[in-house]
Design an enzyme around this catalytic site. Structure first.
Site, PDB file in Angstrom:
ATOM      1  N   ASP A  11       0.892  -1.163   0.000  1.00  0.00           N
ATOM      2  CA  ASP A  11       0.000   0.000   0.000  1.00  0.00           C
ATOM      3  C   ASP A  11       0.927   1.210   0.000  1.00  0.00           C
ATOM      4  O   ASP A  11       1.649   1.447   0.960  1.00  0.00           O
ATOM      5  CB  ASP A  11      -0.857  -0.059   1.275  1.00  0.00           C
ATOM      6  CG  ASP A  11      -1.751   1.174   1.449  1.00  0.00           C
ATOM      7  OD1 ASP A  11      -1.570   2.153   0.706  1.00  0.00           O
ATOM      8  OD2 ASP A  11      -2.604   1.135   2.353  1.00  0.00           O
ATOM      9  N   TYR A 233       0.879  -0.125  14.929  1.00  0.00           N
ATOM     10  CA  TYR A 233      -0.110  -0.285  13.857  1.00  0.00           C
ATOM     11  C   TYR A 233       0.132   0.712  12.727  1.00  0.00           C
ATOM     12  O   TYR A 233       0.153   1.910  12.951  1.00  0.00           O
ATOM     13  CB  TYR A 233      -1.534  -0.095  14.399  1.00  0.00           C
ATOM     14  CG  TYR A 233      -2.583  -0.252  13.312  1.00  0.00           C
ATOM     15  CD1 TYR A 233      -2.832  -1.501  12.750  1.00  0.00           C
ATOM     16  CD2 TYR A 233      -3.292   0.845  12.828  1.00  0.00           C
ATOM     17  CE1 TYR A 233      -3.764  -1.662  11.738  1.00  0.00           C
ATOM     18  CE2 TYR A 233      -4.234   0.696  11.818  1.00  0.00           C
ATOM     19  CZ  TYR A 233      -4.465  -0.557  11.275  1.00  0.00           C
ATOM     20  OH  TYR A 233      -5.380  -0.706  10.273  1.00  0.00           O
ATOM     21  N   LYS A 236      -3.156  -2.889   7.856  1.00  0.00           N
ATOM     22  CA  LYS A 236      -3.215  -4.340   7.942  1.00  0.00           C
ATOM     23  C   LYS A 236      -2.273  -4.941   6.895  1.00  0.00           C
ATOM     24  O   LYS A 236      -1.851  -4.275   5.957  1.00  0.00           O
ATOM     25  CB  LYS A 236      -4.643  -4.797   7.706  1.00  0.00           C
ATOM     26  CG  LYS A 236      -5.358  -5.580   8.819  1.00  0.00           C
ATOM     27  CD  LYS A 236      -4.602  -5.957  10.025  1.00  0.00           C
ATOM     28  CE  LYS A 236      -5.354  -6.902  10.939  1.00  0.00           C
ATOM     29  NZ  LYS A 236      -4.750  -6.959  12.275  1.00  0.00           N
TER      30      LYS A 236
END
Ligand code: 13P
Ligand code: 13P
Ligand code: MG
Ligand code: MG
Length: 369
Positions: A11, A233, A236
């Protein structure tokens, strides 16, 4: 001469939010891989997308873990990131967690799955790309493809499959692996991979008696865990998998069959929720509702002397309409739980989201009772 199929994804910026890949990033990746092809680094390529993930599907003869191929992928992502930054796309460069390429893309943020094999008379291969989930989302479908006779008729009908398959399972927290043979170790396999946040299927191998040699993996899953690399984080993992089909292996239809059941996976909004895995065609991979629901795109290719003949947009077919409908019903049901488990992940899994920062803020206020 052996052929290698390498799928590397990252991403590098969402359009808009975390939902899709901007056409300019696809164009930039195509140009970069075209120049890699001209230089002889790869034989062929296809650029795809799944949600906000840019997916590079490449063939070559350099084997798995090739520095040249991984570097081409890295440079392709760096090039696309520059455009993402110009357009101020969301989370530009999100998955590029290292400053410079260091010999192998693993551990640097992007996800990677590769298979090296002797091309058979005909070589149908499927590439699955998920957005808004983690590698454990592949446990159930890959298990069904290679070990469940209620899914794969060939396990009971095809004499070359009757000896079953060998599963390579990774403990992604302890960096350990175990090889398990099915059918005899079926229950042990399930006792591990049912805990899909920790134990993930990395590869599947044929067993003696198959037409494909025992040492040639026939399925591979990207197991890269972003939070374990970044320490916090950042999004994902959004895994990919490659599965070879037919002639001693599950047929294409048997490989697709598990996706008719939209099972619950971890991910969705902020990587913090359980929700259904919805099979979609390439043009419907954009994630929207509550940043989802989690999606899987499945593209078919025939590999011909290292060339990618395809793709066939298999999960886009109407045969998966009921699965999509069911997934949307499950999404409605799960969403009504709001912040409550089991829609939200367990406390243990929330440790790898932004939740610890909230707990940090209030920790002093807890008093003994
Ligand atoms: P064909 O007889 O068309 O090759 O199909 C065989 C098969 O494997 C169907 O799943
Ligand atoms: P991605 O991992 O697809 O970037 O999604 C991140 C997120 O937080 C979605 O809500
Ligand atoms: Mg994103
Ligand atoms: Mg994503």
């Amino acid at each position: 001469m052996k052929t290698t199929l390498t799928v590397i994804k990252a991403d590098v910026g969402g359009f808009t939010g975390h939902s899709d890949v901007h056409p300019k990033l696809i164009e930039s990746a195509q140009k970069s891989l075209e120049s890699g092809k001209k230089k002889g680094i790869i034989l062929d390529y296809h650029v795809a997308k799944s949600g906000d993930d840019l997916e590079l599907i490449m063939t070559h003869t350099r084997g798995t873990d090739s520095k040249e191929v991984h570097e081409l992928a890295w440079d392709t992502f760096v090039g696309a990131t520059a455009i993402a930054k110009d357009l101020k796309l969301y989370g530009a460069g999100q998955d590029l967690l290292a400053d410079a390429f260091s010999g192998n893309i693993k551990g640097m943020g992007p996800g990677c799955a590769e298979l090296e094999f002797e091309e058979r008379k005909s070589e149908p291969i499927l590439v699955f790309m998920m957005d808004k989930t983690d590698p454990g989302a592949f446990n159930l479908p890959v298990f069904k493809m290679f070990a469940d006779p209620f899914n794969t008729a060939g396990l009971t009908i095809d004499p070359t499959m009757i000896n079953g398959f060998r599963f390579e399972v990774w403990d992604v927290y302890e960096n350990k692996r175990i090889m398990l043979d099915t059918p005899e170790e079926l229950y042990t396999l399930l006792s591990l991979i049912g805990t899909k946040s920790k134990y993930v299927i990395k590869r599947v191998y044929p067993r003696a008696g198959n037409k494909v040699p025992e040492n040639e993996a026939v399925a591979a899953v990207s197991t890269d865990k972003l939070h374990l690399i970044a320490g916090e984080y950042v999004g994902k993992d959004d895994p990919v998998a490659i599965v070879r089909c037919q002639s001693g292996l599950p047929s294409q239809g048997e490989v697709l069959e598990p996706f008719a059941f939209p099972h619950l996976v971890a991910g969705w909004m902020r990587g913090s929720h359980n929700g259904p895995l919805m099979p979609v065609g390439q043009k419907n991979s954009m994630t929207t509702r509550f940043d989802g629901p989690t999606r899987v795109v499945g593209l078919g290719f025939q590999i011909a002397n290292g060339k990618l003949v395809g793709p066939a947009d298999l999960l886009g077919d109407i045969a998966f309409d009921n699965a999509r409908k069911k997934a949307l019903e499950i999404a409605d049901y799960m969403r009504r739980h709001g912040p409550f488990e089991p829609h939200r992940l367990s406390a243990e899994e929330m440790e790898y989201t932004s939740m610890p920062k909230v707990m940090e803020k209030i920790k002093e206020r807890f008093e003994k009772i």
